[in-house]
Design an enzyme around this catalytic site. Structure first.
Site, PDB file in Angstrom:
ATOM      1  N   ASP A  83       2.290   3.943 -12.850  1.00 20.03           N
ATOM      2  CA  ASP A  83       1.017   4.151 -12.144  1.00 20.03           C
ATOM      3  C   ASP A  83       1.229   4.616 -10.702  1.00 20.03           C
ATOM      4  O   ASP A  83       0.262   4.855  -9.977  1.00 20.03           O
ATOM      5  CB  ASP A  83       0.125   2.901 -12.212  1.00 20.03           C
ATOM      6  CG  ASP A  83       0.783   1.661 -11.642  1.00 20.03           C
ATOM      7  OD1 ASP A  83       2.028   1.577 -11.660  1.00 20.03           O
ATOM      8  OD2 ASP A  83       0.057   0.768 -11.170  1.00 20.03           O
ATOM      9  N   HIS A  84       2.493   4.754 -10.294  1.00 20.41           N
ATOM     10  CA  HIS A  84       2.813   5.281  -8.969  1.00 20.41           C
ATOM     11  C   HIS A  84       3.611   6.581  -9.070  1.00 20.41           C
ATOM     12  O   HIS A  84       3.933   7.179  -8.053  1.00 20.41           O
ATOM     13  CB  HIS A  84       3.624   4.253  -8.165  1.00 20.41           C
ATOM     14  CG  HIS A  84       2.865   2.988  -7.898  1.00 20.41           C
ATOM     15  ND1 HIS A  84       2.457   2.620  -6.634  1.00 20.41           N
ATOM     16  CD2 HIS A  84       2.401   2.027  -8.735  1.00 20.41           C
ATOM     17  CE1 HIS A  84       1.784   1.471  -6.713  1.00 20.41           C
ATOM     18  NE2 HIS A  84       1.744   1.090  -7.961  1.00 20.41           N
ATOM     19  N   ASP A 106       3.584  -1.902  -4.353  1.00 20.72           N
ATOM     20  CA  ASP A 106       3.343  -3.188  -5.017  1.00 20.72           C
ATOM     21  C   ASP A 106       4.281  -4.241  -4.433  1.00 20.72           C
ATOM     22  O   ASP A 106       5.484  -4.014  -4.319  1.00 20.72           O
ATOM     23  CB  ASP A 106       3.594  -3.045  -6.521  1.00 20.72           C
ATOM     24  CG  ASP A 106       2.566  -2.139  -7.167  1.00 20.72           C
ATOM     25  OD1 ASP A 106       1.747  -1.554  -6.439  1.00 20.72           O
ATOM     26  OD2 ASP A 106       2.587  -2.016  -8.406  1.00 20.72           O
TER      27      ASP A 106
END
Lengths: 358, 358
Positions: free
Chosen positions: B64-65, B250
């Site tokens: 997701d990054h 994160d």
């Protein structure tokens, strides 16, 4: 049976139109064809449930057909309850390495297993400069992902047909189509379907309308209250031919897939650029509307669905600004060749039903 | 100087909110931080020009990054006129292999060069089970992509700081933050800026208002009509401190980046789940709003921007259905700790200006 177009643009996604992704659905089971970046976002705008995907077919490894796949797999793992059967993926050699490396480097555990069946790519399908800059690209690399199960290498039969898979109701075959890199088209052939039920015949034998009707229609024998066995053939009309759906990826020539595409009920064919740009279009390994329509005629397709439009053509429903053109132009060009037949231009989130044959 | 949030969700993208991607812009040059799937679609909704991207920083390799990066690179190649300087990418070891394999297997030529500078990952940042399922993941594989130029391996200095790059106006440093996989935070430090111009001093020396004012403000000496040289120090006030922006990916613990983050003008910090779910949140390597706000207090941040929200929290502006919660809940929880200070929750396409210091 239906097709849902999740992305209908070529090259790169825009907010107004996503890149290649089509979902075929039959009896609730979903098969995806290509998975460009953002396909998992588009799914949420449709009525497709990602957890219902059981097979994913990749026509070729260009990014606009592929780069949404690892993210989709991760999301299925994170949002769907545990899948019992492994997700099955089919595509040209190189697909396994791409998935493995993407999942491995992002350290993504899936919560379900997957298996990649690679379609062997014959020498003659490789572009001339293939060896010059990635000679080893098909080699597997590093350790196997914990969720990866062993897949097959699918080779062509003597007629140049790759037999991908067979289920109770369907068979999927593939054959090469011409593009800048190895590319396959897929032919989905439904097996012959049970004939029409003659309710009078059942009534005559004392079977009242109810669940037994459905059972026998699905091909199962039933036993009446009087102990008599009735077989489907006793009360069903002649079997109906199955439907045939042909889904091609990027292509400038389809001669090798023509034989198994004949009499398709639906042909999904790209039409990247208008007829006037044929030279550029073919040079890039793509088709014009005219080329798509000619192929539809050649194989005697009943319905032609155009897709994979250059972003220079705005969606048909958009209000055009000065100098802009829309997909309608491409549709009109195909109409002049595929005359008076069932022809549409796909748009994102369009759902097309494919009715059973009579 | 501003920040544009192209995606503010954790885990997976939805039509209502994209995954991690932030663009930092200064004097027209753009640097991207993380590139989740769909970031290139979001760009089109913003006023960022993909061709203006000169550097891309990846905090960690979770999908997701990361999964939007190859597609973005291909699109820049297809849509921007030739870039003169190579696109520079920074991220943990493994990034180079991911890009190389993705571009190689999709056989994507870019039309511009790129270089990957990898941040070495110390042993102690690896999770305990690291070796069990991808021992070789940092090894480069296969031939180098034709567009790839040789990058550096950036190692930490004696204070545990990774010095990524330095331009005329900016310095970028990184340090590890705690997550399930190796993860870095980035500190963007602007160099001291020229002081305020005293126009009276220039008038006294016979320089009329005009282009010379801008020249001297930019740090260049000028020569008056009378032949006198005026240096910036003669007419400018004391230098103004540069701005400091801290962008964390994160994280569940930031102790190693605290020292270089002190007195940040802007801190971008994740707040994935609400305070009540702290145990689950930290177990997954994430932070609650309280944790984000405590860190903002610890480093004496002037402004805190929360992002990376679980999709269970709907965007603040959305009408909530029964049982739904919004990002506002997370914002309120942070407010109770980062009291009476400048605090916002990012939303997709939000642009935040960072004014020059006085």
């Amino acid at each position: 049976m239906d097709l849902t177009f999740l992305g209908t643009a070529s090259c790169f996604p825009l907010p107004s139109r996503g890149v290649s992704c089509i979902v075929f659905r039959r009896d609730g089971e979903c098969w995806m064809f290509d998975c460009g970046e953002g396909s998992q976002i588009q799914i949420h705008e449709s009525n497709i449930k990602p957890g219902k995907l059981t097979k994913i077919f990749i026509t070729h490894l260009h990014g606009d057909h592929l780069f949404g796949l690892p993210g989709l797999m991760c999301t299925i793992g994170q949002t769907s309850s545990e899948k019992e059967l492994p997700l099955e993926l089919y595509g040209p050699t190189g697909l396994r390495k791409y998935i493995r490396v993407s999942l491995e480097l992002s350290r993504s555990m899936l919560g379900f297993d997957y298996v990649v069946h690679e379609l062997s790519v014959p020498e003659e399908e490789l572009p001339e400069d293939w060896e010059t800059w990635h000679p080893k690209h098909t080699a597997d690399t590093g350790p196997v992902h914990p969720n990866e199960k062993e897949g097959r290498l699918i080779k062509p039969d003597e007629n140049g047909v790759w037999h991908c898979c067979e289920t109770n109701q369907m068979k999927v075959m593939a054959a090469p189509i011409t593009h800048r890199i190895p590319s396959f088209g897929f032919v989905l052939h439904e097996k012959p379907q049970p004939g029409k039920l003659d309710p009078q015949k059942l009534k005559d034998r004392g079977v009242p309308p109810g669940p037994l009707y459905a059972k026998i229609k699905n091909g199962e024998a039933i036993i009446t209250e009087a102990g008599e066995t009735i077989r489907p053939d006793d009360v069903l009309g002649p079997k109906r031919p199955g439907r045939k759906i042909v889904i091609l990826g990027d292509t400038s020539c389809n001669s090798k897939i023509a034989a198994i595409s004949r009499n398709a009920d639906v042909l999904v064919h790209e039409a990247t650029l208008e007829n006037e740009l044929r030279e550029k279009c073919v040079g890039n390994g793509h088709s014009t509307p005219e080329m798509a329509a000619e192929f539809a005629n050649d194989i005697n397709a009943r319905k032609l669905i155009l897709t994979h439009f250059s972003q220079r053509y705005r969606p048909a429903a958009h209000e055009l600004k000065e100098g802009e053109e829309s997909v309608t132009k491409l549709l009109e060009q195909a109409k002049r060749v595929f005359i008076n037949k069932d022809l549409i231009a796909a748009e994102d989130l369009m759902q097309v039903s494919i009715p059973a044959k009579k």
